[in-house]
Scaffold this active site. Sequence first.
Site, PDB file in Angstrom:
ATOM      1  N   ASP A  19      -2.751  -1.905   9.917  1.00  0.00           N
ATOM      2  CA  ASP A  19      -2.945  -1.777   8.471  1.00  0.00           C
ATOM      3  C   ASP A  19      -3.746  -2.932   7.883  1.00  0.00           C
ATOM      4  O   ASP A  19      -4.134  -2.882   6.711  1.00  0.00           O
ATOM      5  CB  ASP A  19      -1.577  -1.730   7.757  1.00  0.00           C
TER       6      ASP A  19
ATOM      7  N   LYS B 151       0.851  -1.209   0.000  1.00  0.00           N
ATOM      8  CA  LYS B 151       0.000   0.000   0.000  1.00  0.00           C
ATOM      9  C   LYS B 151       0.874   1.241   0.000  1.00  0.00           C
ATOM     10  O   LYS B 151       2.036   1.213   0.412  1.00  0.00           O
ATOM     11  CB  LYS B 151      -0.948   0.033   1.206  1.00  0.00           C
TER      12      LYS B 151
HETATM   13  O1  C5P Z   1      -0.632  -2.215  14.519  1.00  0.00           O
HETATM   14  P1  C5P Z   1       0.814  -2.372  14.174  1.00  0.00           P
HETATM   15  O2  C5P Z   1       1.443  -3.552  14.875  1.00  0.00           O
HETATM   16  O3  C5P Z   1       1.101  -2.351  12.725  1.00  0.00           O
HETATM   17  O4  C5P Z   1       1.520  -1.081  14.751  1.00  0.00           O
HETATM   18  C1  C5P Z   1       2.904  -0.998  14.970  1.00  0.00           C
HETATM   19  C2  C5P Z   1       3.158   0.089  15.997  1.00  0.00           C
HETATM   20  O5  C5P Z   1       2.856   1.367  15.444  1.00  0.00           O
HETATM   21  C3  C5P Z   1       2.292  -0.022  17.234  1.00  0.00           C
HETATM   22  O6  C5P Z   1       2.924  -0.790  18.206  1.00  0.00           O
HETATM   23  C4  C5P Z   1       2.178   1.405  17.690  1.00  0.00           C
HETATM   24  O7  C5P Z   1       3.322   1.759  18.406  1.00  0.00           O
HETATM   25  C5  C5P Z   1       2.223   2.194  16.387  1.00  0.00           C
HETATM   26  N1  C5P Z   1       0.893   2.573  15.879  1.00  0.00           N
HETATM   27  C6  C5P Z   1       0.183   3.576  16.516  1.00  0.00           C
HETATM   28  N2  C5P Z   1      -1.035   3.949  16.028  1.00  0.00           N
HETATM   29  C7  C5P Z   1      -1.545   3.358  14.930  1.00  0.00           C
HETATM   30  C8  C5P Z   1      -0.824   2.359  14.251  1.00  0.00           C
HETATM   31  C9  C5P Z   1       0.392   1.993  14.750  1.00  0.00           C
HETATM   32  O8  C5P Z   1       0.626   4.122  17.531  1.00  0.00           O
HETATM   33  N3  C5P Z   1      -2.746   3.748  14.470  1.00  0.00           N
END
Ligand code: C5P
Length: 337
Positions: free
Chosen positions: A158, A18
Amino acid sequence: MTVPLGRVTPVVRVAPAKLNLTLAVMGRRPDGFHALHSVMATLDLADRLAMGPAFGPEDRLHVVGDGSGPVPDLGPVEDNLVLRAIRAARQALRAGGDDRPLPALAVRLEKRIPVAAGLAGGSSDAVAALDGALEAWGAGDLLDPEARAAVAGSLGSDCPFFLAGGWAAVEGRGERVRPLPPPRGEAPGVLLVTPSVSVPTPAVFERYAAGVRPAGGAALASSTHLAGELQAGLSTARLLERAGVLASANDLVPATVALVPELVAARRALARLLERPVGQSGSGPTLWALSPSKADALGDAVIVRAALADGLLSLPGDGPPFIAAAALVGGSATAPS
Ligand code: C5P
């Protein structure tokens, strides 16, 4: 297709990358994640997953590259989102009362999307594995769309986007996905340049939370405006006229460049070379430049490779950058090749 109980049907899935055209961050939520507004689109740059029976008790993952370089390092295999997605699919079926045998799966993952690049390759692989596992077990109709969305959301912020892919406005932590019509006319092209530097997403959000962020809310205005324009029907030509606004509509850029300051000069040099605005996808470090078509983006890739070879452009990192032309085609994570 009806699969006899306990059997595994081999399946293939394509997992697209993406691009964030905009990324506004609106502050931290009580759950620790950040509230976002982003216009995203899937690309024709994609990983490929082939799934079949493991012929043993454990799910297995075998990662291969695209043949152009070393096999990418995805870290410890048991933490990989592909295996976590298969486990989550099994758990969700069990929680839904299904007690059919769900044999272990073997996955061959061909990585084409650079890792930890701001292109969400790992999240896309996870959604493709979730869908692929359900079909391999003949259980595709046993998880309704809400249950699938819940499993996807539990795998990463995502992931819900990739259930449908295409063009979308994404909000909340990433779980609220509003599909948008793609721009009219030829699919826009994009040059992707990913310097070989490590920019972990959690570290970028930590910097943001610590106050390394732009003032003002301009990214949110640009992001909601773009979503509205796409909804109303925007041509590719008009989208490109907005490239300058979009390239500056990413609230994570100050946090990313706090981690890798050389990215500021790299982005400027790339913009000068291409005479075009250059943006950042997600938490980076992938830099992008839009163009009217994939053919134009292929031309951009030639220019950038030549400039690197001639020493006219230098990018940070301890290895060669990833450079690719792609189209914002809006395919889904689940379409078989
Ligand atoms: O959800 P994902 O594991 O992809 O997110 C990785 C990190 O990015 C999370 O641990 C968080 O620290 C940060 N994040 C966030 N807010 C979001 C997406 C991600 O703070 N909406």
